[in-house]
Design a protein around this motif. Structure first.
Motif, short mmCIF file in Angstrom:
data_model
loop_
_atom_site.label_atom_id
_atom_site.label_comp_id
_atom_site.label_asym_id
_atom_site.label_seq_id
_atom_site.Cartn_x
_atom_site.Cartn_y
_atom_site.Cartn_z
N ASP A 67 45.98 43.75 34.45
CA ASP A 67 45.48 44.78 35.35
C ASP A 67 44.39 44.14 36.21
O ASP A 67 43.25 43.95 35.76
CB ASP A 67 44.92 45.97 34.56
CG ASP A 67 44.62 47.16 35.45
OD1 ASP A 67 44.16 46.95 36.58
OD2 ASP A 67 44.83 48.31 35.01
N GLN A 68 44.77 43.75 37.43
CA GLN A 68 43.82 43.06 38.31
C GLN A 68 42.65 43.94 38.68
O GLN A 68 41.52 43.46 38.87
CB GLN A 68 44.54 42.58 39.58
CG GLN A 68 45.57 41.47 39.33
CD GLN A 68 44.91 40.16 38.95
OE1 GLN A 68 43.69 40.02 38.92
NE2 GLN A 68 45.75 39.16 38.63
N ALA A 69 42.89 45.24 38.79
CA ALA A 69 41.80 46.15 39.16
C ALA A 69 40.71 46.15 38.11
O ALA A 69 39.52 46.27 38.42
CB ALA A 69 42.35 47.57 39.35
N LEU A 70 41.11 46.03 36.84
CA LEU A 70 40.13 46.00 35.75
C LEU A 70 39.77 44.58 35.33
O LEU A 70 38.99 44.38 34.39
CB LEU A 70 40.68 46.76 34.54
CG LEU A 70 40.91 48.26 34.72
CD1 LEU A 70 41.56 48.86 33.47
CD2 LEU A 70 39.59 48.98 35.02
N LYS A 71 40.36 43.57 36.02
CA LYS A 71 40.11 42.16 35.68
C LYS A 71 40.37 41.90 34.20
O LYS A 71 39.60 41.22 33.51
CB LYS A 71 38.66 41.77 36.02
CG LYS A 71 38.28 41.96 37.46
CD LYS A 71 39.05 41.04 38.40
CE LYS A 71 38.57 41.18 39.83
NZ LYS A 71 39.39 40.35 40.77
N THR A 72 41.48 42.46 33.69
CA THR A 72 41.76 42.39 32.25
C THR A 72 43.21 42.02 31.99
O THR A 72 44.12 42.51 32.67
CB THR A 72 41.47 43.76 31.58
OG1 THR A 72 40.10 44.10 31.80
CG2 THR A 72 41.75 43.70 30.08
N GLU A 73 43.40 41.14 31.03
CA GLU A 73 44.74 40.87 30.51
C GLU A 73 44.83 41.52 29.12
O GLU A 73 44.06 41.18 28.23
CB GLU A 73 45.02 39.37 30.40
CG GLU A 73 46.43 39.09 29.88
CD GLU A 73 46.80 37.61 29.87
OE1 GLU A 73 47.99 37.29 29.85
OE2 GLU A 73 45.86 36.77 29.88
N TRP A 74 45.75 42.46 28.99
CA TRP A 74 45.92 43.20 27.75
C TRP A 74 47.06 42.58 26.93
O TRP A 74 48.13 42.31 27.46
CB TRP A 74 46.27 44.66 28.03
CG TRP A 74 45.35 45.39 28.95
CD1 TRP A 74 45.46 45.51 30.30
CD2 TRP A 74 44.17 46.12 28.58
NE1 TRP A 74 44.43 46.26 30.81
CE2 TRP A 74 43.63 46.66 29.78
CE3 TRP A 74 43.53 46.36 27.37
CZ2 TRP A 74 42.47 47.42 29.79
CZ3 TRP A 74 42.37 47.14 27.39
CH2 TRP A 74 41.85 47.65 28.57
N MET B 218 46.78 32.14 28.58
CA MET B 218 45.61 32.93 29.00
C MET B 218 45.43 32.82 30.51
O MET B 218 45.46 31.72 31.06
CB MET B 218 44.36 32.43 28.28
CG MET B 218 43.12 33.25 28.61
SD MET B 218 41.66 32.65 27.71
CE MET B 218 42.11 33.04 26.03
N THR B 219 45.27 33.95 31.22
CA THR B 219 45.09 33.96 32.66
C THR B 219 43.62 33.74 32.99
O THR B 219 42.75 34.47 32.51
CB THR B 219 45.58 35.29 33.25
OG1 THR B 219 46.93 35.51 32.84
CG2 THR B 219 45.51 35.25 34.76
N SER B 220 43.33 32.74 33.84
CA SER B 220 41.95 32.37 34.15
C SER B 220 41.20 33.51 34.83
O SER B 220 41.74 34.20 35.71
CB SER B 220 41.95 31.13 35.05
OG SER B 220 40.66 30.78 35.41
N GLY B 221 39.92 33.69 34.45
CA GLY B 221 39.06 34.66 35.09
C GLY B 221 39.21 36.08 34.61
O GLY B 221 38.49 36.97 35.07
N LEU B 222 40.14 36.34 33.72
CA LEU B 222 40.36 37.70 33.23
C LEU B 222 39.82 37.82 31.80
O LEU B 222 39.94 36.91 31.00
CB LEU B 222 41.85 38.04 33.22
CG LEU B 222 42.57 38.04 34.58
CD1 LEU B 222 44.05 38.29 34.37
CD2 LEU B 222 41.96 39.08 35.51
#
Length: 514
Positions: free
Chosen positions: A89-96, A1-5
């Protein structure tokens, strides 16, 4: 899991035309409307989030397709399941986490009717996807569900085989894998690294998309082949994938496939031995009792495992003058039980001594309750086995097990399967596989078929359901199976949990980097 996303799990469904259609395989690409929250105006496939109410990614995919296109199970079927992957997607602050699927339109499917999420759609070929301004990494999901013509033909061999048992399909898959070493897509590769990656993708699709309902044995056999080779690549003193010549690696793979075919055959011999020992122990007379003169056995479907085990038992006990009375259920809709009689007898070599002590009756599935009332054993195979001891087998097995356990306390219910059939729990495994109703309907008298057609024309909703498999539950408070026998002998729940865990770990080790 990527932190902050934030974490989002989504499904991505490629709605496809048949690979055998005049246009070949094409898929529907939809233009996202300005009313959606992400990727407005971009081209995408039918997609959406996996909700907490969805029992599996596959069911989430079907729900999204129904909501966005109105297509249902009457219009589509699952063609392929791709390996999930993640993107950030860093722009959406989301890891899909994306679960890709390919769904094929059935003949006569209704037209797609899209909802507010899309403004238009086109069917395109995979090589044209870059002509469209699409959502991020659409091509990654596409690559995970699209396969080469050679792989497609191999998948069709497994998918269209409704005669072979699970172990026979596993051997067939191994032979297809051996043929793959000479496919054009493999011969075109020039390095060991390229070969190993592409070869593992072929294995993935054969294992996961060849015949999912009977896939445990196929998967185990194919994964074992990769495991044998991978252990050689990481063994002390080896140069790894980068230091091995391509032809040497191919030779190692071919040798591993041959070895795994022999392993499957030897497992069947060991399982049969354990089954014979179990039956002999059950029928062995206690002190002061007389030995059994006959054994009544019920079985169903066309399991190669059960056939081999019964052949071993018949050859052993008839030599002692014990008569085997074998009741074989037809196993509708395709009457595999009846067809298995010829296979069983072919392995007994027309032995006159055996003929004298073997009685066979072929009976309708509806007769199972009356048969169970005087049976000593109900014997069936297992296409999948869960860690909780539930066993999946041909439809009719559950009714037979209930009849045996509740109608005859003396009857032992025995499930026979190789350890390769043991899988980790997955909600998708509990889905019922329904097949072409024609297989059921064709067995009806012509007058019945005609009458049902007429009633449908009048508007009556009538379905002929054709389920192939069902689960015999393994819950401790509702135990229906007395013995689960594999090539390792009798298995308890602890054994099943251990083997399922090892299987899951193997898959991660083999495909974790793909």
């Amino acid at each position: 899991m990527t932190s902050g996303l934030r974490q989002r799990a989504v499904v991505s469904s490629f709605i496809c035309t048949s690979p055998q259609s005049p246009t070949g395989l094409t898929f529907a690409l939809f233009k996202r409307s300005q009313g959606v929250s992400t990727y407005r105006g971009k081209w995408a496939v039918c997609s959406g989030s996996i909700d907490s109410t969805d029992t599996s990614p596959e069911n989430a995919a079907k729900r999204e397709i129904r909501e966005e296109t109105t297509l249902t199970d009457q219009d589509i079927f699952l063609l392929r399941k791709g390996k999930p992957f993640s993107l950030v997607d860093q722009a959406l602050k989301t890891e899909w986490t994306i679960h890709p699927f390919a769904w094929q339109l059935k003949e006569g499917a209704k037209p797609i009717t899209f909802d507010w999420e899309h403004t238009e759609y086109h069917f395109i070929k995979s090589e044209d996807v870059e002509k469209y301004d699409h959502v991020p990494q659409l091509e990654v999901g596409m690559q995970r569900v699209m396969v080469s013509p050679d792989t497609e033909r191999a998948l069709a061999v497994l998918r269209d085989d409704h005669e072979s048992g699970a172990e026979a399909l596993a051997v067939k898959a191994l032979n297809l894998l051996k043929q793959a070493l000479r496919w054009d897509e493999i011969l075109a590769l020039s390095t060991a690294e390229e070969f190993w990656r592409q070869f593992r993708w072929i294995v993935w699709h054969l294992a996961k998309n060849g015949r999912p309902s009977m896939g445990a044995a196929i998967e185990a056999a194919l994964f074992k082949t990769l495991d044998v080779v991978q252990k050689q690549l990481v063994a002390p003193g080896s140069e790894g994938i980068g230091g091995i010549p391509l032809e040497t690696l191919k030779n190692s793979v071919e040798k591993a496939i041959t070895e795994c075919i022999e392993i499957v055959k030897k497992q069947l011999e060991r399982l049969s031995t354990h089954f014979v020992q179990y039956v002999e122990q059950v029928i062995s007379p206690s002190e002061g009792e007389t030995a059994e003169k006959s054994i009544n056995i019920i079985t169903l479907s066309a399991s190669g495992t059960v056939t081999a085990a019964l052949q071993a038992l018949i050859k052993t006990v008839t030599k002692r003058g014990i008569t085997i009375k074998l009741s074989i259920l037809e196993s509708r809709p395709k009457f595999e039980g009846a067809a298995s009689v010829n296979t069983l007898l072919a392995g007994l070599n027309n032995d006159a001594a055996i003929r004298q002590h073997l009685e066979i009756e072929i009976v309708s599935d509806a007769s199972v309750a009356s048969l169970a009332s005087h049976a000593d054993f109900l014997v069936f195979g297992g296409d999948k086995v869960l860690p909780d001891a539930s066993v999946s087998n041909k439809i009719g097995t559950l009714a037979a097990s209930i009849a045996a356990k509740h109608g005859n306390s003396r009857c032992k219910v025995v499930a026979l399967f190789q350890t390769s059939k043991i899988v980790g729990f997955d909600e998708e495994l509990l889905e019922v596989e329904y097949n072409d109703e024609k297989e059921v309907v064709d067995a009806w008298p012509e007058s019945c078929q005609k009458g049902i057609k007429e009633r449908r024309k009048e508007g009556w909703k009538i379905e002929a359901r054709n389920a192939y498999f069902e689960w015999v539950p393994g819950s401790a408070d509702r135990e229906l199976i007395d013995a689960r026998i594999s090539e390792e002998g009798l298995l308890d729940r602890g054994d099943l949990e251990r083997i399922a865990k090892e299987s899951g770990e193997l898959e991660k080790r083999l495909f974790g980097d793909l």
